[in-house]
Design a protein around this motif. Structure first.
Motif, PDB file in Angstrom:
ATOM      1  N   ALA A   1      38.453  13.151  12.759  1.00 11.86           N
ATOM      2  CA  ALA A   1      38.769  13.535  14.137  1.00 11.86           C
ATOM      3  C   ALA A   1      39.207  12.301  14.937  1.00 11.86           C
ATOM      4  CB  ALA A   1      37.572  14.202  14.806  1.00 11.86           C
ATOM      5  N   HIS A   2      38.592  11.166  14.664  1.00 11.59           N
ATOM      6  CA  HIS A   2      39.002   9.921  15.333  1.00 11.59           C
ATOM      7  C   HIS A   2      40.440   9.569  14.951  1.00 11.59           C
ATOM      8  CE1 HIS A   2      34.584   9.649  15.361  1.00 11.59           C
ATOM      9  NE2 HIS A   2      34.744   8.994  16.496  1.00 11.59           N
ATOM     10  N   HIS A   3      40.749   9.718  13.664  1.00 15.68           N
ATOM     11  CA  HIS A   3      42.099   9.407  13.189  1.00 15.68           C
ATOM     12  C   HIS A   3      43.121  10.332  13.833  1.00 15.68           C
ATOM     13  CE1 HIS A   3      44.993   8.924   9.513  1.00 15.68           C
ATOM     14  NE2 HIS A   3      45.499   8.437  10.620  1.00 15.68           N
ATOM     15  N   ARG A   4      42.824  11.610  13.864  1.00 18.58           N
ATOM     16  CA  ARG A   4      43.777  12.569  14.455  1.00 18.58           C
ATOM     17  C   ARG A   4      43.997  12.262  15.931  1.00 18.58           C
ATOM     18  NH1 ARG A   4      41.016  16.186  10.862  1.00 18.58           N
ATOM     19  NH2 ARG A   4      39.620  16.823  12.524  1.00 18.58           N
ATOM     20  N   ALA A   5      42.930  11.937  16.651  1.00 21.10           N
ATOM     21  CA  ALA A   5      43.069  11.596  18.075  1.00 21.10           C
ATOM     22  C   ALA A   5      43.946  10.353  18.227  1.00 21.10           C
ATOM     23  CB  ALA A   5      41.696  11.373  18.712  1.00 21.10           C
ATOM     24  N   LEU A   6      43.675   9.325  17.450  1.00 19.29           N
ATOM     25  CA  LEU A   6      44.496   8.104  17.516  1.00 19.29           C
ATOM     26  C   LEU A   6      45.954   8.408  17.205  1.00 19.29           C
ATOM     27  CD1 LEU A   6      42.101   5.602  15.696  1.00 19.29           C
ATOM     28  CD2 LEU A   6      42.727   5.550  18.136  1.00 19.29           C
ATOM     29  N   HIS A   7      46.186   9.228  16.188  1.00 22.40           N
ATOM     30  CA  HIS A   7      47.558   9.555  15.789  1.00 22.40           C
ATOM     31  C   HIS A   7      48.324  10.212  16.936  1.00 22.40           C
ATOM     32  CE1 HIS A   7      50.949  10.906  13.342  1.00 22.40           C
ATOM     33  NE2 HIS A   7      50.841  12.030  14.027  1.00 22.40           N
TER      34      HIS A   7
ATOM     35  N   VAL B   1      34.306  12.184  20.396  1.00 19.51           N
ATOM     36  CA  VAL B   1      35.280  11.306  19.736  1.00 19.51           C
ATOM     37  C   VAL B   1      35.900  10.347  20.744  1.00 19.51           C
ATOM     38  CG1 VAL B   1      37.551  11.315  18.606  1.00 19.51           C
ATOM     39  CG2 VAL B   1      35.767  12.896  17.840  1.00 19.51           C
ATOM     40  N   LEU B   2      36.355  10.873  21.870  1.00 19.70           N
ATOM     41  CA  LEU B   2      37.001  10.020  22.876  1.00 19.70           C
ATOM     42  C   LEU B   2      36.040   8.999  23.464  1.00 19.70           C
ATOM     43  CD1 LEU B   2      39.362  12.457  24.812  1.00 19.70           C
ATOM     44  CD2 LEU B   2      39.980  10.643  23.195  1.00 19.70           C
ATOM     45  N   ARG B   3      34.813   9.406  23.711  1.00 18.93           N
ATOM     46  CA  ARG B   3      33.823   8.467  24.256  1.00 18.93           C
ATOM     47  C   ARG B   3      33.669   7.256  23.329  1.00 18.93           C
ATOM     48  NH1 ARG B   3      29.047  10.999  23.759  1.00 18.93           N
ATOM     49  NH2 ARG B   3      29.905  12.667  25.002  1.00 18.93           N
ATOM     50  N   THR B   4      33.577   7.522  22.041  1.00 25.66           N
ATOM     51  CA  THR B   4      33.440   6.432  21.063  1.00 25.66           C
ATOM     52  C   THR B   4      34.685   5.543  21.062  1.00 25.66           C
ATOM     53  OG1 THR B   4      32.125   7.890  19.663  1.00 25.66           O
ATOM     54  CG2 THR B   4      32.995   5.919  18.630  1.00 25.66           C
ATOM     55  N   LEU B   5      35.860   6.158  21.029  1.00 23.40           N
ATOM     56  CA  LEU B   5      37.104   5.382  20.991  1.00 23.40           C
ATOM     57  C   LEU B   5      37.288   4.559  22.262  1.00 23.40           C
ATOM     58  CD1 LEU B   5      39.495   8.048  19.406  1.00 23.40           C
ATOM     59  CD2 LEU B   5      38.535   6.010  18.290  1.00 23.40           C
ATOM     60  N   ILE B   6      36.888   5.105  23.397  1.00 25.04           N
ATOM     61  CA  ILE B   6      36.998   4.372  24.667  1.00 25.04           C
ATOM     62  C   ILE B   6      35.979   3.241  24.709  1.00 25.04           C
ATOM     63  CG2 ILE B   6      36.640   4.577  27.166  1.00 25.04           C
ATOM     64  CD1 ILE B   6      37.874   7.470  26.873  1.00 25.04           C
ATOM     65  N   GLU B   7      34.731   3.533  24.341  1.00 24.73           N
ATOM     66  CA  GLU B   7      33.678   2.505  24.344  1.00 24.73           C
ATOM     67  C   GLU B   7      34.009   1.367  23.388  1.00 24.73           C
ATOM     68  OE1 GLU B   7      30.056   4.592  23.434  1.00 24.73           O
ATOM     69  OE2 GLU B   7      29.920   5.457  25.453  1.00 24.73           O
ATOM     70  N   ASP B   8      34.669   1.687  22.274  1.00 25.22           N
ATOM     71  CA  ASP B   8      35.021   0.662  21.288  1.00 25.22           C
ATOM     72  C   ASP B   8      36.327  -0.054  21.616  1.00 25.22           C
ATOM     73  OD1 ASP B   8      32.691   1.355  20.019  1.00 25.22           O
ATOM     74  OD2 ASP B   8      33.650   2.394  18.337  1.00 25.22           O
ATOM     75  N   GLY B   9      36.909   0.262  22.764  1.00 24.25           N
ATOM     76  CA  GLY B   9      38.101  -0.441  23.225  1.00 24.25           C
ATOM     77  C   GLY B   9      39.387  -0.066  22.507  1.00 24.25           C
ATOM     78  N   LEU B  10      39.448   1.127  21.929  1.00 23.25           N
ATOM     79  CA  LEU B  10      40.637   1.553  21.199  1.00 23.25           C
ATOM     80  C   LEU B  10      41.535   2.482  22.024  1.00 23.25           C
ATOM     81  CD1 LEU B  10      38.872   2.218  17.792  1.00 23.25           C
ATOM     82  CD2 LEU B  10      40.243   0.228  18.423  1.00 23.25           C
TER      83      LEU B  10
END
Length: 172
Positions: free
Chosen positions: A53-59, A86-95
């Motif tokens: 799900a993280h990969h799909r969001a990034l894509h 998923v978004l919370r993690t990606l935002i918190e991790d600076g991606l």
């Protein structure tokens, strides 16, 4: 008794007869191809405690910078709760960077950071390499047929979403 599915050309001549066994083998081929297609990114994602799900969001954020959270929900077909995790993690991790919408301040627009772009490139390059090899091996007619099959499997809304992304300019 196995059903046979006859496909005909516009002129009415039979082109292909598919048995249930052949359809089953097609389903199995899709499963194994998908497993191969996701295997390399899965290894990279596992190192970061991320999933597909993280990969799909990034894509999709990469393909359409400024994509709203609502639009991403629609494209991914997941629950709001699932996407928020998923978004919370990606935002918190600076991606991923979440910004107030330009037209509607209630909307959140999503952009990849430089780190997010680098990770998306790393994940997708493994898949591009696999597809590039498969496409070269199969040849242009098979590639065109493969795309036709994939599009024929999509319902109308999915096909609309796919075409909207397909028509975006390529991103580096």
């Amino acid at each position: 008794m196995q059903d046979k599915i006859a496909m005909t050309a516009p002129g009415g001549e039979a082109l292909l007869f598919l048995t249930d066994d052949q359809i089953r083998r097609g389903i199995e081929a899709m499963y194994f191809a998908y497993r191969a297609f996701t295997s390399d990114p899965d290894l990279i994602l596992a190192e970061m405690d991320y999933g597909r799900a993280h990969h799909r969001a990034l894509h999709f954020i990469h393909r359409d910078p400024g994509l709203t959270v609502t639009a991403l929900l629609d494209v991914l077909g997941v629950t709001k709760q699932s996407l928020n995790r998923v978004l919370r993690t990606l935002i918190e991790d600076g991606l991923v960077d979440s910004r107030v919408g330009r037209r509607d301040r209630r909307e959140r627009q999503l952009y990849l950071t430089d780190s997010g772009t680098a990770l998306e490139r790393k994940l997708s390059e493994t898949q591009r390499a696999r597809l590039r090899t498969a496409f070269r091996t199969a040849g242009p007619q098979a590639v065109a047929g493969f795309r036709q099959v994939l599009e024929a499997m999509m319902d109308r809304d999915m096909l609309r979403q796919y075409r909207a992304f397909r028509d975006l300019p390529d991103t580096p």
